[in-house]
Motif scaffolding. Sequence first.
Motif, mmCIF file in Angstrom:
data_model
loop_
_atom_site.group_PDB
_atom_site.id
_atom_site.type_symbol
_atom_site.label_atom_id
_atom_site.label_comp_id
_atom_site.label_asym_id
_atom_site.label_seq_id
_atom_site.Cartn_x
_atom_site.Cartn_y
_atom_site.Cartn_z
ATOM 1 N N GLN A 178 -5.936 27.436 -2.728
ATOM 2 C CA GLN A 178 -5.633 27.963 -4.056
ATOM 3 C C GLN A 178 -5.582 29.490 -4.062
ATOM 4 O O GLN A 178 -6.438 30.158 -3.487
ATOM 5 C CB GLN A 178 -6.695 27.503 -5.064
ATOM 6 C CG GLN A 178 -6.754 26.006 -5.263
ATOM 7 C CD GLN A 178 -5.475 25.460 -5.859
ATOM 8 O OE1 GLN A 178 -5.116 25.773 -6.992
ATOM 9 N NE2 GLN A 178 -4.780 24.626 -5.097
ATOM 10 N N MET A 179 -4.567 30.042 -4.715
ATOM 11 C CA MET A 179 -4.550 31.468 -5.007
ATOM 12 C C MET A 179 -5.262 31.655 -6.344
ATOM 13 O O MET A 179 -4.761 31.227 -7.380
ATOM 14 C CB MET A 179 -3.123 32.002 -5.094
ATOM 15 C CG MET A 179 -3.077 33.492 -5.401
ATOM 16 S SD MET A 179 -1.411 34.110 -5.707
ATOM 17 C CE MET A 179 -1.779 35.839 -6.053
ATOM 18 N N ARG A 180 -6.410 32.295 -6.328
ATOM 19 C CA ARG A 180 -7.222 32.441 -7.542
ATOM 20 C C ARG A 180 -7.225 33.877 -8.067
ATOM 21 O O ARG A 180 -7.964 34.181 -8.999
ATOM 22 C CB ARG A 180 -8.655 31.974 -7.275
ATOM 23 C CG ARG A 180 -8.760 30.482 -6.912
ATOM 24 C CD ARG A 180 -10.192 30.084 -6.632
ATOM 25 N NE ARG A 180 -10.323 28.692 -6.199
ATOM 26 C CZ ARG A 180 -10.622 27.669 -7.002
ATOM 27 N NH1 ARG A 180 -10.832 27.881 -8.289
ATOM 28 N NH2 ARG A 180 -10.732 26.447 -6.515
ATOM 29 N N HIS A 181 -6.419 34.755 -7.482
ATOM 30 C CA HIS A 181 -6.472 36.171 -7.863
ATOM 31 C C HIS A 181 -5.115 36.685 -8.350
ATOM 32 O O HIS A 181 -4.847 37.882 -8.311
ATOM 33 C CB HIS A 181 -6.950 37.008 -6.676
ATOM 34 C CG HIS A 181 -6.099 36.871 -5.441
ATOM 35 N ND1 HIS A 181 -6.098 35.749 -4.638
ATOM 36 C CD2 HIS A 181 -5.208 37.728 -4.872
ATOM 37 C CE1 HIS A 181 -5.257 35.920 -3.632
ATOM 38 N NE2 HIS A 181 -4.697 37.112 -3.761
ATOM 39 N N CYS A 182 -4.269 35.800 -8.849
ATOM 40 C CA CYS A 182 -2.932 36.195 -9.301
ATOM 41 C C CYS A 182 -3.010 37.159 -10.483
ATOM 42 O O CYS A 182 -3.804 36.970 -11.409
ATOM 43 C CB CYS A 182 -2.131 34.962 -9.703
ATOM 44 S SG CYS A 182 -0.485 35.329 -10.345
ATOM 45 N N ALA A 183 -2.167 38.190 -10.450
ATOM 46 C CA ALA A 183 -2.126 39.182 -11.525
ATOM 47 C C ALA A 183 -0.890 39.022 -12.417
ATOM 48 O O ALA A 183 -0.643 39.853 -13.281
ATOM 49 C CB ALA A 183 -2.165 40.590 -10.931
ATOM 50 N N ARG A 184 -0.108 37.960 -12.196
ATOM 51 C CA ARG A 184 1.127 37.730 -12.967
ATOM 52 C C ARG A 184 1.963 39.011 -13.032
ATOM 53 O O ARG A 184 2.241 39.568 -14.088
ATOM 54 C CB ARG A 184 0.817 37.214 -14.375
ATOM 55 C CG ARG A 184 0.192 35.851 -14.366
ATOM 56 C CD ARG A 184 0.310 35.096 -15.673
ATOM 57 N NE ARG A 184 -0.412 35.699 -16.774
ATOM 58 C CZ ARG A 184 -0.816 35.034 -17.855
ATOM 59 N NH1 ARG A 184 -0.587 33.746 -17.960
ATOM 60 N NH2 ARG A 184 -1.462 35.640 -18.832
ATOM 61 N N CYS A 185 2.416 39.446 -11.875
ATOM 62 C CA CYS A 185 3.027 40.770 -11.715
ATOM 63 C C CYS A 185 4.387 40.891 -12.402
ATOM 64 O O CYS A 185 5.169 39.936 -12.462
ATOM 65 C CB CYS A 185 3.207 41.082 -10.240
ATOM 66 S SG CYS A 185 1.679 41.060 -9.303
ATOM 67 N N ARG A 186 4.666 42.103 -12.847
ATOM 68 C CA ARG A 186 5.992 42.461 -13.334
ATOM 69 C C ARG A 186 6.989 42.447 -12.175
ATOM 70 O O ARG A 186 6.607 42.496 -11.002
ATOM 71 C CB ARG A 186 5.961 43.862 -13.938
ATOM 72 C CG ARG A 186 5.172 44.014 -15.220
ATOM 73 C CD ARG A 186 4.901 45.485 -15.515
ATOM 74 N NE ARG A 186 6.111 46.299 -15.528
ATOM 75 C CZ ARG A 186 6.760 46.666 -16.638
ATOM 76 N NH1 ARG A 186 6.294 46.285 -17.823
ATOM 77 N NH2 ARG A 186 7.831 47.407 -16.567
ATOM 78 N N SER A 187 8.266 42.456 -12.516
ATOM 79 C CA SER A 187 9.309 42.478 -11.492
ATOM 80 C C SER A 187 9.440 43.832 -10.813
ATOM 81 O O SER A 187 10.145 43.947 -9.802
ATOM 82 C CB SER A 187 10.662 42.094 -12.113
ATOM 83 O OG SER A 187 10.605 40.791 -12.639
ATOM 84 N N ASP A 188 8.785 44.853 -11.355
ATOM 85 C CA ASP A 188 8.838 46.185 -10.742
ATOM 86 C C ASP A 188 7.451 46.652 -10.300
ATOM 87 O O ASP A 188 7.231 47.847 -10.084
ATOM 88 C CB ASP A 188 9.461 47.204 -11.694
ATOM 89 C CG ASP A 188 8.707 47.323 -13.026
ATOM 90 O OD1 ASP A 188 7.695 46.608 -13.216
ATOM 91 O OD2 ASP A 188 9.132 48.139 -13.873
ATOM 92 N N ALA A 189 6.517 45.720 -10.132
ATOM 93 C CA ALA A 189 5.141 46.085 -9.794
ATOM 94 C C ALA A 189 5.061 46.772 -8.434
ATOM 95 O O ALA A 189 5.716 46.367 -7.479
ATOM 96 C CB ALA A 189 4.256 44.846 -9.797
ATOM 97 N N ILE A 190 4.229 47.818 -8.357
ATOM 98 C CA ILE A 190 3.988 48.538 -7.110
ATOM 99 C C ILE A 190 2.510 48.858 -7.032
ATOM 100 O O ILE A 190 1.914 49.292 -8.011
ATOM 101 C CB ILE A 190 4.801 49.854 -7.034
ATOM 102 C CG1 ILE A 190 6.310 49.579 -7.176
ATOM 103 C CG2 ILE A 190 4.530 50.584 -5.712
ATOM 104 C CD1 ILE A 190 7.149 50.845 -7.322
#
Length: 303
Positions: A272-284
């Motif tokens: 399981q990935m438990r640390h997802c940040a639901r990133c934007r498409s331009d995340a850096i």
Amino acid sequence: MAAEEENPTTLINGREVPYDPEQMRKIAEHPCYSEKACHAFGRCHLPVAPKCNIQCNYCVRDYDCVNESRPGVTSRVLTPEEALYLVRRVVKEYPYVKVIGIAGPGEPLANKETFEALRLVHEEFPKLIMCISTNGLLLPESIEELDRYGVGNVTVTLNAVDPEIGEKIVSHVTYQGKTYHGREAADILLSQQLKGIEMAVAKKMFVKINTVYIPGINDDHIVEIAKRVSEMGAYTFNVIPLIPQYKFADITPPTPKEKREMQDACAPYIKQMRHCARCRSDAIGKLGQDVQSCLYRSEKTEE
């Protein structure tokens, strides 16, 4: 699929095959595939793909929502050449960034700019980890080209392995010049997704599955998805709570407790990935420590 990061294997033709050291690096330095890596390494998303070929009932792609942090959002869409320039800046100013990903703001594989950006970046920076996030509709047709440009990590958003449930989630699918609705759309999408996952695993790519947790729609089905993709050789599984919008705006999203319980139910079958940040498409930057606003702001100042 073995769940341990230290000695992972993949299933190919029914047998477990170990990953080589270079493939292991694509776990060890990828913040989405390793919880340890997310504290030390970062990613750079290139927003070069505005068009999408499906419409999900939870998805609103407002590209310029600068104050929102969710998938499908970006401050601007870049050309492949602008994307390469951005990568040059990022690796110079933020050397901890090891992953270059394309995750939208639309469907990467439905945009020719995605492949040009991958080519340009891979040719100049062959050691960077190349990553793609896709709905999977065009994954079978794209797998050879992705492999050619060094893409070793593939995320597929798979919300159902039963078309009866899938048709409740997807409004329409546009494939080979024709738009499909209802069960036909769900059948086509699922068939392509499963075929694409199988082909990616056969290429020894690391496959991550994103499943949007939609109460009342697929909540009783998510463990089945985890079981199925584990049997296919996917590496990790990411349960993403619904962001209520568009046709699902009135659905109450799962609580953090419900999300953890769902992850626990899926954990016996796949990591399981438990640390997802639901990133934007331009995340850096590192997960939860994004720096893209600084880069884009300084770019406007230079102009």
